[in-house]
Design a protein around this motif. Structure first.
Motif, mmCIF file in Angstrom:
data_model
loop_
_atom_site.group_PDB
_atom_site.id
_atom_site.type_symbol
_atom_site.label_atom_id
_atom_site.label_comp_id
_atom_site.label_asym_id
_atom_site.label_seq_id
_atom_site.Cartn_x
_atom_site.Cartn_y
_atom_site.Cartn_z
ATOM 1 N N ASP A 12 0.818 -1.219 0.000
ATOM 2 C CA ASP A 12 0.000 0.000 0.000
ATOM 3 C C ASP A 12 0.850 1.267 0.000
ATOM 4 O O ASP A 12 0.337 2.358 0.223
ATOM 5 C CB ASP A 12 -0.926 -0.003 1.217
ATOM 6 C CG ASP A 12 -0.130 -0.199 2.506
ATOM 7 O OD1 ASP A 12 1.124 -0.399 2.410
ATOM 8 O OD2 ASP A 12 -0.740 -0.163 3.576
ATOM 9 N N ALA A 13 2.131 1.123 -0.284
ATOM 10 C CA ALA A 13 3.023 2.294 -0.238
ATOM 11 C C ALA A 13 2.756 3.254 -1.388
ATOM 12 O O ALA A 13 2.365 2.848 -2.478
ATOM 13 C CB ALA A 13 4.483 1.850 -0.286
ATOM 14 N N THR A 14 2.904 4.539 -1.079
ATOM 15 C CA THR A 14 2.941 5.581 -2.104
ATOM 16 C C THR A 14 4.269 6.317 -1.919
ATOM 17 O O THR A 14 4.595 6.700 -0.795
ATOM 18 C CB THR A 14 1.766 6.555 -1.928
ATOM 19 O OG1 THR A 14 0.564 5.851 -2.219
ATOM 20 C CG2 THR A 14 1.905 7.744 -2.899
ATOM 21 N N LEU A 15 5.016 6.439 -2.999
ATOM 22 C CA LEU A 15 6.343 7.037 -2.873
ATOM 23 C C LEU A 15 6.386 8.420 -3.497
ATOM 24 O O LEU A 15 5.798 8.658 -4.555
ATOM 25 C CB LEU A 15 7.404 6.144 -3.521
ATOM 26 C CG LEU A 15 7.646 4.779 -2.861
ATOM 27 C CD1 LEU A 15 8.777 4.033 -3.569
ATOM 28 C CD2 LEU A 15 7.950 4.924 -1.372
ATOM 29 N N ASP A 16 7.070 9.309 -2.820
ATOM 30 C CA ASP A 16 7.389 10.615 -3.377
ATOM 31 C C ASP A 16 8.877 10.873 -3.141
ATOM 32 O O ASP A 16 9.594 9.942 -2.735
ATOM 33 C CB ASP A 16 6.526 11.715 -2.757
ATOM 34 C CG ASP A 16 6.742 11.844 -1.254
ATOM 35 O OD1 ASP A 16 7.671 11.164 -0.713
ATOM 36 O OD2 ASP A 16 6.012 12.615 -0.625
ATOM 37 N N ALA A 17 9.327 12.093 -3.381
ATOM 38 C CA ALA A 17 10.753 12.398 -3.285
ATOM 39 C C ALA A 17 11.311 11.949 -1.939
ATOM 40 O O ALA A 17 12.350 11.278 -1.865
ATOM 41 C CB ALA A 17 10.983 13.896 -3.496
ATOM 42 N N LYS A 18 10.613 12.285 -0.893
ATOM 43 C CA LYS A 18 11.149 12.019 0.436
ATOM 44 C C LYS A 18 11.130 10.528 0.777
ATOM 45 O O LYS A 18 12.131 9.968 1.250
ATOM 46 C CB LYS A 18 10.313 12.795 1.461
ATOM 47 C CG LYS A 18 11.126 13.163 2.687
ATOM 48 C CD LYS A 18 10.357 14.099 3.603
ATOM 49 C CE LYS A 18 10.797 13.846 5.055
ATOM 50 N NZ LYS A 18 9.857 14.431 6.004
ATOM 51 N N SER A 19 9.995 9.884 0.518
ATOM 52 C CA SER A 19 9.888 8.486 0.939
ATOM 53 C C SER A 19 10.726 7.565 0.053
ATOM 54 O O SER A 19 11.247 6.548 0.516
ATOM 55 C CB SER A 19 8.425 8.041 0.961
ATOM 56 O OG SER A 19 7.783 8.369 -0.254
ATOM 57 N N LEU A 20 10.892 7.917 -1.210
ATOM 58 C CA LEU A 20 11.751 7.091 -2.070
ATOM 59 C C LEU A 20 13.190 7.160 -1.566
ATOM 60 O O LEU A 20 13.877 6.134 -1.461
ATOM 61 C CB LEU A 20 11.663 7.564 -3.521
ATOM 62 C CG LEU A 20 12.588 6.823 -4.507
ATOM 63 C CD1 LEU A 20 12.261 5.329 -4.582
ATOM 64 C CD2 LEU A 20 12.485 7.439 -5.913
ATOM 65 N N ALA A 21 13.624 8.387 -1.213
ATOM 66 C CA ALA A 21 14.996 8.558 -0.736
ATOM 67 C C ALA A 21 15.202 7.820 0.585
ATOM 68 O O ALA A 21 16.337 7.449 0.917
ATOM 69 C CB ALA A 21 15.322 10.040 -0.581
ATOM 70 N N ALA A 22 14.129 7.586 1.316
ATOM 71 C CA ALA A 22 14.253 6.953 2.632
ATOM 72 C C ALA A 22 14.342 5.436 2.558
ATOM 73 O O ALA A 22 14.667 4.770 3.544
ATOM 74 C CB ALA A 22 13.075 7.368 3.506
#
Ligand code: HEC
Ligand code: HEC
Ligand SMILES: [Ca+2]
Ligand SMILES: [Ca+2]
Ligand SMILES: [Ca+2]
Ligand SMILES: [Ca+2]
Ligand SMILES: [Ca+2]
Ligand SMILES: [Ca+2]
Ligand SMILES: [Co+2]
Ligand SMILES: [Co+2]
Lengths: 396, 156, 396, 156
Positions: free
Chosen positions: D127-137
């Motif tokens: 159920d993940a949604t990735l954006d700049a911050k979460s992808l980098a994490a």
């Protein structure tokens, strides 16, 4: 209507590929690897071809020129090497080609190409230049290629002629070798034995691959620094003799007629020479400011020692930078940084070789040789730059 | 003196077949002969299309005339005005002419057409027949005008 | 009947061209001068083409090899230069191509090809080699090209990257430059600033003429001695940065996996290497007697100092002759005269460069790196010669 | 420091359009986001033909699995097992994939398909949604296994 739309579409297309847009050639895969098993230049370079006159009477004994002003460095790609044939370009099956070595030798021999390739080999970078590059009388050419495009340079591989002669054993009175081509002209030239024992080669490869048909496939003689026609192509026979054969090519043809009616025979060496290839005739300086002046220099007598460039109609001269390595009897690339002030100018180069010989002016040559000499014109050639940047032949 | 053992002996017959070099003294000229009138016919059929009916030139070189012009500002270099040795004519025609079919003429035809060209240049008579000996004996007007290479000829 | 007659006719045809007969190619004029405005090899050399695998899954990200065993000298003709692309070969209009220089610079700039050609130029002969040439695991190739055909050598002309960087002005924290291609892979590699300021070039010409599309037309980066993929082709962008970008090509792809699961990143230099190209795999010695052993050597770390050749399965080594000029980071041709006694033999060469580095054996490399390392295999490669003259890969 | 006066200034807009470099820390990642389930659709339509329905590989590389194999004699190098930095996935897919139409996906689609590939590798939830911050994490398992170039590594 149609024309205006067409114009607009084309402007749009050009902007499409410029930043910040993604160029179209990044949006789909290019040609697959290997789609050219033997590669060819970009379609955008289709204008860079040999300089071939369209108005010759016949094309069997004729020549084409290397587009020098389009090239960089010192290696001429094989596809643009200048051509000079006297009987067209034969299509020779290398398996059926033979070299016969006879005359004043202990053991007359016949070699296959396989035999010749088994000898110890050597590779050397040398220029090759046609003796008539250019003539002495007007009209003079517009471009560097029109003027002196009958010169090219390659890495040649083959066997030292000396080694092959040793295999046959020279007799004491062996003083010349008559070389003959397997072309429709059976072109024949006599070479002094000293040259044959100094640095002459039997060449089968050019810039890594086998000789091109236009350069003598499968075998040619190569005489570094000598006029091109003596490096007999499609070589089939070496006849060791006591004196020259005085063939038509060394009596009627490649002799140098002086104003007094005498003619020089057996004039072998190509003397030191240079030409500015950029900026050069037919090109145009887009704007004042920095422009590198670059060109090529060469000498049949050895290495280029110095190239001097003048940007003030010959009043003063500066030493150009020579690109390393400077090789003997090879093209040498020279360069001089230059700030063009936007005013009309005449630029020219002169080569000095390791013997101290200085490339002469056309006037100096004409004073000694006259206009009928035809061969071995190694004159300094100045280019005129107009205020609008157009470059033209300053002697034309 | 190393021997690589490469190549094989050339036989006398092989050398004879390939050695088409004629010395300026006529050495190696073959047997046979040809006359000016035979040569006129060969020339008309095989040469005139390129060199003109009377050797005046066309697609091929001018072969006739020009004597006395060599030391003038407009030299006309031809067999008659410029060539130093007559045997070279046999050598060149046999190896290279007619340009569309080199080495197709018989030795007799080469003698004949050489005689014809020399005759057009006034160097042999209309009734001449040339063979190895007589061709070598033809004295070419420009023979003594060739000198050595005097370069470097511009001094600084 | 038919077959026998055919055979006879062909025998007759071959004899026809041999002495004392006049070869057919002397009896009619050859091809007219200029019939190839851009020349091509002889039809008899049609087998000399790039070595292209026919069984790849796809040809967009793929490579072809130079037929090294067919070539002489050190120059690779442009038509036979090896290929490696990651997104196919784009067809780029040079008038619409741009180089963007940005990041840690005082003045971000955009250059046209005309701008770049106006800078001072230089020409240098350098090899280019793919990092994976060859891998470490079987099956090993049959020919020299199969094994190490991902290396070629040319004379490159362009502008020193340092000059172009000075035009933009580097900021103090500029430590890397990320180079990007204008191909469908937008291939991206990070180059340490030291290399960019040492001998990196922006290249537009190869062996005299403009780059071939397969080699990056109209513009490529060139990093002498570095693994080939870093000399980014179709160069469109230089991004000056403080640290590498860690692109897919420098993490997933061109890293060297060791047996312990660690992987070396940013492994740039191609170490010293050599290969005998004649006699080599797939060739055959026709008879005992004299045979020259020849091949090529090169090092990303500078000049080749020495090449040693063994003809006795590595028991003893002799120094081969190096063809002059020996150039830095260029192929160097070596040669050793050899008398083959007709007995089975194993021949091999090893290169030593000017740093003193000695080309290792495959066993030595495998002991340190293991079979999964894949890149930078510069092993000595021995050829086995059978009593019948057949040459095969001695490690296969 | 000479100036040749060549080239022209690059504008900020031009640089922004062309600079598609994403740092390993996620710097320069664009706005937007994408979910694993959106990514599953993009992948099925645009990627699966080359990489297999579940990223198992085909004409294109295998993208999934192999964790724990990297130090074995038969390593399986994939995004999940080998890649050190998740932002590189966005960088590479945007610049080079789908191979038949690079740079055709929207930033949202690139986030989504990156999320899907990471999910297939068990590195983000379904159920993940990735954006700049979460992808980098996203912490990649193999991150710490890269070392410097130790060559020359064979000594004589
Ligand atoms: C298809 C055209 C053609 C035909 C037919 C032809 N020639 Fe020629 N000939 C030429 C050309 C072209 C040249 C110049 C070749 C060169 O310079 O390499 C030439 C040159 C010559 C020359 C040298 C002239 C000089 O001053 O150097 C002689 C002699 C000659 N031809 C004789 C003949 C004879 C004899 C025949 C017939 C048996 C003949 N030619 C048939 C085209 C032809
Ligand atoms: C037409 C075939 C094709 C399509 C469609 C395609 N790929 Fe690829 N992909 C490839 C090939 C081939 C490679 C290897 C390229 C190379 O090594 O240069 C690759 C490589 C990759 C890699 C790098 C793998 C690694 O471990 O280094 C990723 C990630 C990837 N593709 C993702 C995608 C995604 C996401 C899509 C769809 C949006 C996609 N691909 C569509 C053919 C394709
Ligand atoms: Ca468009
Ligand atoms: Ca004007
Ligand atoms: Ca004439
Ligand atoms: Ca036949
Ligand atoms: Ca066998
Ligand atoms: Ca992979
Ligand atoms: Co001469
Ligand atoms: Co590497």
């Amino acid at each position: 209507g149609g024309t205006v739309l067409g114009a607009r579409a084309s402007v749009a297309a050009e902007t499409d590929n410029l930043p910040p847009n993604i160029p179209e050639w990044m949006k789909a895969p290019g040609e697959p690897m290997g789609s050219q098993p033997y590669g060819a230049p970009s379609p955008f370079e289709k204008g860079v071809v040999k300089n071939i006159s369209k108005t010759l009477k016949q094309y069997i004994s004729a020549s084409s020129r290397t587009p020098l002003q389009e090239l960089d460095g010192i290696i001429t790609p094989n596809g643009l090497f200048y051509e000079r044939h006297h009987g067209g370009v034969p299509t020779i099956d290398p398996a059926q080609h033979r070299l016969m070595l006879h005359g004043l030798v202990e053991r007359p021999l016949i070699f296959t190409m396989d035999d010749l390739r088994r000898f110890p080999s050597e590779s050397r970078v040398h220029f090759l230049e046609c003796s008539g590059n250019p003539g002495y009388s007007k009209p003079y050419g517009k471009t560097a290629s029109d003027l002196v495009g009958l010169v090219s340079c390659a890495e040649w591989t083959g066997v030292s002629l000396k080694l092959v002669l040793q295999e046959a054993g020279l007799k004491p009175d062996a003083k010349w070798i008559v070389a003959e081509g397997a072309d429709a002209a059976a072109l024949t030239r006599s070479i002094p034995i000293e040259k044959c024992l100094e640095d002459a080669m039997l060449v089968y490869s050019q810039n890594g691959e086998r000789l091109r048909p236009q350069q003598g496939y499968p075998l040619r003689l190569f005489l570094p620094g000598f006029e091109g026609n003596m490096s007999v192509k499609w070589l089939r026979r070496l006849h060791v003799t006591a004196e020259p054969v005085y063939s038509r090519e060394e009596t009627s043809k490649y002799t140098d007629l002086l104003p007094d009616g005498t003619a020089r025979e057996f004039s072998f060496y190509m003397e030191a020479k240079s030409i500015i290839t950029r900026p050069s005739g037919g090109q145009r300086l887009g704007a004042p400011g920095f422009h590198e002046i670059t060109g090529i220099a060469w000498s049949g007598h050895g290495k280029i020692a110095r190239v001097e460039v003048s940007v003030d109609e010959g009043k003063s001269w500066q030493s150009a930078q020579l690109q390393e390595p400077v090789l003997t009897r090879a093209l040498t690339r020279f360069r001089l940084p230059w700030q063009w002030d936007g005013k009309p100018a005449v630029i020219q180069s002169r080569a000095i070789d390791e013997t101290g010989y200085v490339q002469p002016t056309l006037a100096e040559l004409l004073a000694v040789r006259g206009e009928n000499y035809f061969y071995h014109n190694n004159a300094i050639w100045p280019w005129r730059i107009a205020a609008d940047g157009e470059v033209t032949n300053a002697l034309a | 003196q190393t021997s690589y053992g490469l190549g094989r002996p050339a036989t006398a017959a092989e050398i004879a077949g390939w050695n088409i070099d004629i010395g300026r003294d006529g050495s190696n000229l073959p047997k046979g002969s040809g006359s000016v009138s035979q040569g006129r016919e060969v020339f008309a059929q095989q040469c005139a299309s390129c060199h003109g009916d009377k050797g005046e030139g066309g697609l091929g070189d001018r072969l006739v005339g020009g004597q006395g012009t060599i030391a003038t500002p407009k030299p006309i270099r031809t067999v008659g005005s410029y060539w130093p040795y007559a045997p070279t004519l046999f050598d060149y025609i046999r190896r290279a002419m007619p340009q569309n079919a080199p080495q197709s003429l018989s030795d007799e035809e080469v003698y004949a057409v050489s005689a014809y060209i020399l005759n057009l240049n006034g160097l042999v008579g209309a009734d001449a027949t040339l063979d190895a000996k007589s061709l070598a004996a033809v004295k070419m007007p420009n023979r003594d005008r060739f000198v050595g290479d005097a370069r470097p000829d511009v001094k600084h």
